[in-house]
Structure formats: C-alpha cells, structure tokens
Design a protein around this motif. Structure first.
Motif, PDB file in Angstrom:
ATOM      1  N   ASP A 429       0.649  -1.215   0.017  1.00  0.00           N
ATOM      2  CA  ASP A 429      -0.057   0.224  -0.114  1.00  0.00           C
ATOM      3  C   ASP A 429       0.640   1.388  -0.125  1.00  0.00           C
ATOM      4  O   ASP A 429       0.352   2.285   0.516  1.00  0.00           O
ATOM      5  CB  ASP A 429      -0.744   0.011   1.207  1.00  0.00           C
ATOM      6  N   LYS A 430       1.817   1.394  -0.685  1.00  0.00           N
ATOM      7  CA  LYS A 430       2.954   2.270  -0.689  1.00  0.00           C
ATOM      8  C   LYS A 430       3.356   2.592  -2.099  1.00  0.00           C
ATOM      9  O   LYS A 430       3.370   2.089  -3.186  1.00  0.00           O
ATOM     10  CB  LYS A 430       4.201   2.156   0.013  1.00  0.00           C
ATOM     11  N   VAL A 431       3.576   3.994  -2.117  1.00  0.00           N
ATOM     12  CA  VAL A 431       4.321   4.591  -3.240  1.00  0.00           C
ATOM     13  C   VAL A 431       5.478   5.204  -3.073  1.00  0.00           C
ATOM     14  O   VAL A 431       5.719   5.285  -1.781  1.00  0.00           O
ATOM     15  CB  VAL A 431       3.507   5.596  -4.039  1.00  0.00           C
ATOM     16  N   GLU A 432       6.371   5.463  -3.910  1.00  0.00           N
ATOM     17  CA  GLU A 432       7.522   6.037  -3.701  1.00  0.00           C
ATOM     18  C   GLU A 432       7.699   7.524  -4.237  1.00  0.00           C
ATOM     19  O   GLU A 432       7.420   7.741  -5.135  1.00  0.00           O
ATOM     20  CB  GLU A 432       8.742   5.340  -4.335  1.00  0.00           C
ATOM     21  N   VAL A 433       8.269   8.395  -3.241  1.00  0.00           N
ATOM     22  CA  VAL A 433       8.479   9.767  -3.589  1.00  0.00           C
ATOM     23  C   VAL A 433       9.843   9.817  -3.726  1.00  0.00           C
ATOM     24  O   VAL A 433      10.579   9.590  -2.739  1.00  0.00           O
ATOM     25  CB  VAL A 433       7.691  10.780  -2.729  1.00  0.00           C
ATOM     26  N   LYS A 434      10.267  10.372  -5.016  1.00  0.00           N
ATOM     27  CA  LYS A 434      11.687  10.589  -5.163  1.00  0.00           C
ATOM     28  C   LYS A 434      11.958  12.000  -5.398  1.00  0.00           C
ATOM     29  O   LYS A 434      11.048  12.674  -6.269  1.00  0.00           O
ATOM     30  CB  LYS A 434      11.889   9.842  -6.469  1.00  0.00           C
ATOM     31  N   THR A 435      12.733  12.807  -4.719  1.00  0.00           N
ATOM     32  CA  THR A 435      13.291  14.084  -4.921  1.00  0.00           C
ATOM     33  C   THR A 435      14.335  14.135  -5.750  1.00  0.00           C
ATOM     34  O   THR A 435      15.513  13.467  -5.682  1.00  0.00           O
ATOM     35  CB  THR A 435      13.831  14.587  -3.378  1.00  0.00           C
ATOM     36  N   ARG A 436      13.966  14.823  -6.932  1.00  0.00           N
ATOM     37  CA  ARG A 436      14.844  14.722  -8.161  1.00  0.00           C
ATOM     38  C   ARG A 436      16.358  15.209  -7.916  1.00  0.00           C
ATOM     39  O   ARG A 436      17.441  14.809  -7.990  1.00  0.00           O
ATOM     40  CB  ARG A 436      14.422  15.655  -9.350  1.00  0.00           C
ATOM     41  N   ARG A 437      16.358  16.497  -7.081  1.00  0.00           N
ATOM     42  CA  ARG A 437      17.842  17.073  -6.717  1.00  0.00           C
ATOM     43  C   ARG A 437      18.563  16.312  -6.068  1.00  0.00           C
ATOM     44  O   ARG A 437      19.675  16.136  -6.170  1.00  0.00           O
ATOM     45  CB  ARG A 437      17.483  18.516  -6.141  1.00  0.00           C
ATOM     46  N   THR A 438      18.008  15.570  -5.039  1.00  0.00           N
ATOM     47  CA  THR A 438      18.974  14.860  -3.924  1.00  0.00           C
ATOM     48  C   THR A 438      18.901  13.247  -4.516  1.00  0.00           C
ATOM     49  O   THR A 438      19.779  12.810  -3.951  1.00  0.00           O
ATOM     50  CB  THR A 438      18.534  14.880  -2.437  1.00  0.00           C
ATOM     51  N   GLY A 439      17.964  12.744  -5.157  1.00  0.00           N
ATOM     52  CA  GLY A 439      17.874  11.493  -5.612  1.00  0.00           C
ATOM     53  C   GLY A 439      17.358  10.709  -4.199  1.00  0.00           C
ATOM     54  O   GLY A 439      16.916   9.471  -4.320  1.00  0.00           O
ATOM     55  N   ALA A 440      16.854  11.537  -3.130  1.00  0.00           N
ATOM     56  CA  ALA A 440      16.366  10.712  -2.031  1.00  0.00           C
ATOM     57  C   ALA A 440      15.163   9.951  -2.309  1.00  0.00           C
ATOM     58  O   ALA A 440      14.082  10.542  -3.088  1.00  0.00           O
ATOM     59  CB  ALA A 440      16.125  11.757  -0.826  1.00  0.00           C
ATOM     60  N   ARG A 441      14.937   8.910  -1.771  1.00  0.00           N
ATOM     61  CA  ARG A 441      13.435   8.153  -1.840  1.00  0.00           C
ATOM     62  C   ARG A 441      12.806   7.691  -0.679  1.00  0.00           C
ATOM     63  O   ARG A 441      13.536   7.501   0.406  1.00  0.00           O
ATOM     64  CB  ARG A 441      13.887   6.815  -2.772  1.00  0.00           C
ATOM     65  N   GLU A 442      11.679   8.168  -0.720  1.00  0.00           N
ATOM     66  CA  GLU A 442      10.988   7.601   0.406  1.00  0.00           C
ATOM     67  C   GLU A 442       9.496   6.724   0.101  1.00  0.00           C
ATOM     68  O   GLU A 442       8.858   7.270  -0.688  1.00  0.00           O
ATOM     69  CB  GLU A 442      10.417   8.790   1.063  1.00  0.00           C
ATOM     70  N   MET A 443       9.316   5.954   0.891  1.00  0.00           N
ATOM     71  CA  MET A 443       8.137   5.008   0.703  1.00  0.00           C
ATOM     72  C   MET A 443       6.974   5.622   1.717  1.00  0.00           C
ATOM     73  O   MET A 443       7.167   5.997   2.669  1.00  0.00           O
ATOM     74  CB  MET A 443       8.453   3.486   1.005  1.00  0.00           C
ATOM     75  N   MET A 444       5.822   5.795   1.032  1.00  0.00           N
ATOM     76  CA  MET A 444       4.771   6.398   1.804  1.00  0.00           C
ATOM     77  C   MET A 444       3.384   5.953   1.341  1.00  0.00           C
ATOM     78  O   MET A 444       3.321   5.459  -0.129  1.00  0.00           O
ATOM     79  CB  MET A 444       4.843   7.653   1.965  1.00  0.00           C
ATOM     80  N   SER A 445       2.501   6.129   1.906  1.00  0.00           N
ATOM     81  CA  SER A 445       0.925   5.558   1.523  1.00  0.00           C
ATOM     82  C   SER A 445       0.558   6.621   0.627  1.00  0.00           C
ATOM     83  O   SER A 445       1.125   7.898   0.675  1.00  0.00           O
ATOM     84  CB  SER A 445      -0.020   5.598   2.949  1.00  0.00           C
ATOM     85  N   ILE A 446      -0.514   6.567  -0.117  1.00  0.00           N
ATOM     86  CA  ILE A 446      -0.889   7.431  -1.159  1.00  0.00           C
ATOM     87  C   ILE A 446      -1.417   8.647  -0.298  1.00  0.00           C
ATOM     88  O   ILE A 446      -1.163   9.799  -0.770  1.00  0.00           O
ATOM     89  CB  ILE A 446      -2.142   6.789  -1.911  1.00  0.00           C
ATOM     90  N   GLY A 447      -2.122   8.545   0.697  1.00  0.00           N
ATOM     91  CA  GLY A 447      -2.504   9.697   1.568  1.00  0.00           C
ATOM     92  C   GLY A 447      -1.204  10.349   1.905  1.00  0.00           C
ATOM     93  O   GLY A 447      -1.498  11.881   2.113  1.00  0.00           O
ATOM     94  N   GLU A 448      -0.290   9.833   2.480  1.00  0.00           N
ATOM     95  CA  GLU A 448       0.735  10.734   3.031  1.00  0.00           C
ATOM     96  C   GLU A 448       1.457  11.369   1.706  1.00  0.00           C
ATOM     97  O   GLU A 448       2.017  12.527   1.852  1.00  0.00           O
ATOM     98  CB  GLU A 448       1.871   9.708   3.347  1.00  0.00           C
ATOM     99  N   ALA A 449       1.485  10.789   0.436  1.00  0.00           N
ATOM    100  CA  ALA A 449       2.168  11.390  -0.580  1.00  0.00           C
ATOM    101  C   ALA A 449       1.160  12.859  -1.060  1.00  0.00           C
ATOM    102  O   ALA A 449       1.857  13.651  -1.196  1.00  0.00           O
ATOM    103  CB  ALA A 449       2.222  10.568  -1.798  1.00  0.00           C
ATOM    104  N   ILE A 450      -0.097  12.654  -0.774  1.00  0.00           N
ATOM    105  CA  ILE A 450      -0.973  13.672  -1.432  1.00  0.00           C
ATOM    106  C   ILE A 450      -0.719  14.815  -0.088  1.00  0.00           C
ATOM    107  O   ILE A 450      -0.557  15.938  -0.608  1.00  0.00           O
ATOM    108  CB  ILE A 450      -2.616  13.186  -1.222  1.00  0.00           C
ATOM    109  N   ALA A 451      -0.542  14.208   1.010  1.00  0.00           N
ATOM    110  CA  ALA A 451      -0.463  15.251   2.047  1.00  0.00           C
ATOM    111  C   ALA A 451       0.846  16.096   1.946  1.00  0.00           C
ATOM    112  O   ALA A 451       1.030  17.203   2.193  1.00  0.00           O
ATOM    113  CB  ALA A 451      -0.854  14.779   3.227  1.00  0.00           C
ATOM    114  N   ARG A 452       1.627  15.375   1.493  1.00  0.00           N
ATOM    115  CA  ARG A 452       3.251  15.912   1.486  1.00  0.00           C
ATOM    116  C   ARG A 452       3.182  16.998   0.460  1.00  0.00           C
ATOM    117  O   ARG A 452       3.944  18.056   0.629  1.00  0.00           O
ATOM    118  CB  ARG A 452       4.150  14.784   0.747  1.00  0.00           C
ATOM    119  N   PHE A 453       2.333  16.867  -0.684  1.00  0.00           N
ATOM    120  CA  PHE A 453       2.490  18.235  -1.759  1.00  0.00           C
ATOM    121  C   PHE A 453       1.263  19.079  -1.646  1.00  0.00           C
ATOM    122  O   PHE A 453       1.450  20.145  -1.934  1.00  0.00           O
ATOM    123  CB  PHE A 453       2.371  17.326  -3.110  1.00  0.00           C
ATOM    124  N   ALA A 454       0.195  18.536  -1.162  1.00  0.00           N
ATOM    125  CA  ALA A 454      -0.994  19.437  -1.117  1.00  0.00           C
ATOM    126  C   ALA A 454      -0.962  20.356   0.400  1.00  0.00           C
ATOM    127  O   ALA A 454      -2.010  21.144   0.429  1.00  0.00           O
ATOM    128  CB  ALA A 454      -2.241  18.627  -1.023  1.00  0.00           C
TER     129      ALA A 454
END
Length: 455
Positions: A429-454
């Motif tokens: 139940d996770k997606v991966e969020v990658k920051t292009r500049r640093t290359g950092a990757r983080e697994m999180m739920s869809i809800g968390e991903a939405i909250a992260r950007f919204a």
RNA sequence: CGGAGUGUGGCGCAGCCCGGUUAGCGCACUAGUCUGGGGGACUAGGGGUCGCGGGUUCGAAUCCCGCCACUCCGACCA
C-alpha cells in the motif's frame, strides 16, 4: 451575471495533464548542433525547436517554464511599484531618428519596409518608444516617479547566435523604464529596480551578483550587470566570496523605505566582469581566500542614463519651480528567455535538468510503472486527481512503457518530485516519492504522498 | 564580420576520393508475441525530391559551377 459559455463556467477548466495526451517530444539522442549543455537538454527534453539560427519555437514544456519565469519577473516588478504595459515589436524608423539611434545601431537592428515603403524596425529595445509615450501624456513632476515595463519579444540580429536560447536573435525580455524629476529621485528608482532584481533571481534559486558594468550603446553613467555563476558562462567574473552570502530582502521589503543601505551592501564588495576587471584593485580590496574567479552568465542589467533620450526627444516635465526640464531616466532589462537556459546551466546533472520548484513546468511527475494493472492505474489516478484538485501542477505518465524509460524521461525533464507507483510498492500500500535534486527516495502511503504536496 | 566545416527518412550516421545493383545501418515509428522497478527481446512492416538550381556524362548522392541554410572557433551583445 455574465453569460458565460459552458466552457468558461466549467469548475475545472485545466486540461488533463496525462502524458499520453500531452505533447512532449523527447529526443533520445543529442542533436549534433547543440554544443552547450542547457541547449542540448532543452532540445532533448522537448522544450524548444529551432526554426532558424537564433530563433526558437517554445514547445509546451519549455513554454511552461518561460511562463513561470515571466510570472516571477512580473510579480516582483509589480511589488516594486512598476506598472506593466505592452509596446509593439515593430517600430517606426523615424522614432529612432529622433535620438540618432537609427543610424547608430548598426546591422544588429532588423530593418523592415512595409508595402508603402515606410521604414520600420523590429525593436531591439524600447527606450525611444517609451519616451515617446511618456512625453505624450506626462508633463508635471506631480505625476512622478513612474516606472513602466513590458515583457515583449525583441530581435537583435546577432552576428553569431549560439548557445540556444542563451543567445538567440529573437528573445523575450522584460524591460522597465523609470522617469524622475531629478537625479536623486532617479537614483531611488534605480535602487528599486536593483533590489527587485535581487529578489527576482533569488526566487528562481539563482545566485545573481550585481557587477559594475560598462554602459554600452544604451548610454548613461551608472550601470550594473546581474551575473549568475556557471561554468559555461560567457564572461569571466571576479568577486569577493562574501557577496555570495549576502541576505536577500524578503517579500515584506518596503520599496518606499530606505533602499540605499541594501544597494550599498551589495556594491561595496569587489565584483567585476573581465571587461572592466581591475586586477590590482581586486587584490587590494579582497583578501586572497575570498577571491572568487569564475565564469558567469549575464541575466539582467540596470542603467541610469539621465536625459540621454528625454533631451533629444523633448520629453519635458515641469518642476515645482515652474521650470520645464528633461525627465531623468533609467532602463532595466531581464533576459527572460535567456534565464530559462541559465537556469538549466545552474541546475542539472548527468541525467538531465533539475528545476527549482519555483520555475518547474510541473512540480510533481507521477510514473505509473505498470499501466493496465488495476491497482497501479487506480492508485495513480487517485494521486493525480487529488494533487490536481489541490492545485498542484502534476504530470501523469500514463504511457504503457517500461519503467526504465519512464525514469529516464522524468529525470531528463527535471520535475522536482517524482511519485513512483508500481506493484512492488502497492503490495504494501505504498508509493515511492523521489526528490530529483537529491535522489532521496521515500516510501509512503498514497494519503501521505498527497499530504506531502498538497499541504 | 574573419576563419573552419556540414547538409543523405523524425534523430544520429555510413556511402562520395575512385560515377554504374533496388541508397544502407542504429535509434525512433507501425502491428503482433513474450516481457515489466533504470532507456527490454523477437518477428513482420512503413517511411528518403540524397539542401536547391544548373552543367558534364549513356548514367550523378558521388565530378564541376552557382546559390541557400545551418554549425563550430574568434572579435561583439539581454
């Protein structure tokens, strides 16, 4: 209530940003004509297409960046009290004859004749025209100061266009013009623009250094070039390392307050391009450990030029003493289209572009790694819908391609964040969020991903 | 503007010197099958006025002349 047509009344007029419906012509191989890195990346990322030497079409992705840059410039000009208008690209030769510049400008000016054999030119700059407009309407000191600007295409028939949009013949420029009753007031206008420029480049994540400059054919006796440091810059630059750490005024800056200390702070330390560089002075004023010798790209220039245009063109204003005098002016340019190239020069790696958030064509790219897989499709669409609803600029890669191709493409076009949706993550139940500049990757739920950007 | 080059399917190139099959290769594209977390594999296809004009020749992508466009290096510019 206005009679809106249904299209205008639609609650969500934004077009879907599905890659399958977008126009993003990525090139896998580098066109051979592109020498400089930003030019290559712009071509490969499908941002521009060359139509003639130094003349480019802006494709959708590039156009979005150009608009972002334009908007930042506009907001900061407005904040500083400048007023936007729009002058035409074509001008009458006779206007330029008033200041003698029609003959002085030389072959860089594109000269055109209309069907009546009237001589026109495609404007390389607008001092003459804005002065003409000003003199038609403004006659009293009571209406001053005024700073007018526009963002318009210019044409300079460069002998040798190169470096893609960094030195095209046709280019988008913001040019502002100040009008004041006397020199002290004009210097205040100069300072306004100076400070606005610090903010413009800072908002784009660029370190722009104001450097004392020659005034060139525009004329005048006070001028600074704003230079950003980049290895591929056209000119050598020399400056005091301490300049790089100077604070930038935030958006609460009071443009009616004291600006001189800010400008002084930025002009006190040594900074010069190689054409005005004074090695002896550099070594006298700058301790060895603070001597920076690098290359730079000019992205803006501010001039004070006094009555250079107002005098020959008789743009006169009456002062409080009842005496008419030429209005005192300055001009202030930002190379908007050049900035797009300069931004890439300053923000890239081996894989491609890395946009600062403030100018990114899209902030988030969603990569659906297994199109056709119910779980992946559902999760991707949910993310896409939620982010769009939150007002986030998001591009959804819904193409049925292999993951590797998707990663490579997203890295190339440089969106700041990638959300990678695939069966492997969705199993938990996770997606991966990658920051292009640093290359950092983080697994999180869809809800968390939405909250992260919204947020 | 001085110097050096290049124009051959969408992109990158070979062929040109030494004229002669149907102009070839990689990528991309189309269809299908197998694949599926860092630019996949196989099979079968489609697509080219060889920059433009003239000349030489039985015959020109190839040789000659002219023109156009573009690129790079240098002097100049947001």
């Amino acid at each position: 209530m206005l009679a809106l047509n249904p299209q205008h009344a639609s609650p969500d007029p934004a077009p879907p940003m599905l890659l399958s419906r977008y126009f993003l012509p990525i090139l896998r191989e580098t066109p051979k004509e592109a020498e400089i890195l930003s030019h290559r990346l712009m071509l490969r990322a499908g941002m521009i297409r060359q139509e003639a030497a130094g003349i480019y079409a802006w494709l959708p992705l590039g156009f979005r960046v150009l608009q972002r840059v334009t908007q930042i410039v506009r907001e900061e000009m407005d904040r500083a009290g400048a007023i936007e208008l729009l002058m035409p690209t074509l001008q009458l030769a006779d206007l330029w004859r008033e200041t003698g510049r029609y003959d002085a400008y030389g072959p860089e000016m594109l000269r055109i004749k209309d069907r009546h054999e009237r001589e026109l030119l495609y404007g390389p700059t607008n001092e003459d025209m804005i002065t003409e407009i000003f003199r038609a309407y403004v006659h009293s000191y009571k209406e001053l100061p005024k700073i007018l600007y526009h963002i318009q295409w210019k044409f300079r028939d460069e002998q040798r266009p190169r470096f893609g949009v960094m030195r095209g013949r046709e280019f988008l420029m913001k040019d502002a013009y100040s009008f004041d009753i006397d020199e002290p007031a004009a210097r205040r206008s100069y300072q306004r623009m100076f400070v606005a420029y610090l903010r413009i480049f800072d908002r784009m994540g660029l370190k722009a250094i104001p450097m004392r400059a020659e005034t060139g054919p525009i004329g005048g006796d006070l001028s600074h070039e704003f230079i950003i440091l980049a290895e591929t810059g056209e000119s050598g630059v020399y400056c005091d390392a301490d300049i790089l750490g100077l604070p930038i005024p935030d958006e609460s800056i009071d443009y009616d307050g004291a600006l001189e200390p800010i400008v002084k702070g930025w002009t006190r330390l040594y900074a010069a391009t190689d054409d005005v560089h004074d090695p002896a002075r550099f070594e006298r004023e700058t301790p060895p450990e603070r001597r920076v010798r690098k290359r730079g790209i000019e992205v803006g220039q501010v001039f004070y030029f006094g009555d250079k245009y107002s005098k020959p063109m008789r743009a006169l204003v009456t002062g409080p003493d009842g005496v008419e005098r030429p209005v005192i002016g300055g001009s202030y340019g930002v190379g908007v289209s050049r900035l797009v190239g300069a931004l890439i020069e300053a923000n890239h790696d081996e894989a491609g572009i890395i946009w600062p958030d403030s100018v990114a064509p899209f902030v988030v790219g969603i990569a659906n790694l297994k199109v056709g897989d119910a779980a992946s499709d559902t999760a991707s669409l949910k993310l896409y819908g939620a982010l769009k609803k939150a007002g986030i600029d998001v591009l959804y890669d819904d193409l049925d391609e292999r993951p590797g191709a998707k990663f490579a493409r997203l890295d190339l076009i440089g969106l700041p964040y990638q959300v990678i949706v695939g069966p492997r993550g969705l199993a938990e139940d996770k997606v991966e969020v990658k920051t292009r500049r640093t290359g950092a990757r983080e697994m999180m739920s869809i809800g968390e991903a939405i909250a992260r950007f919204a947020a």
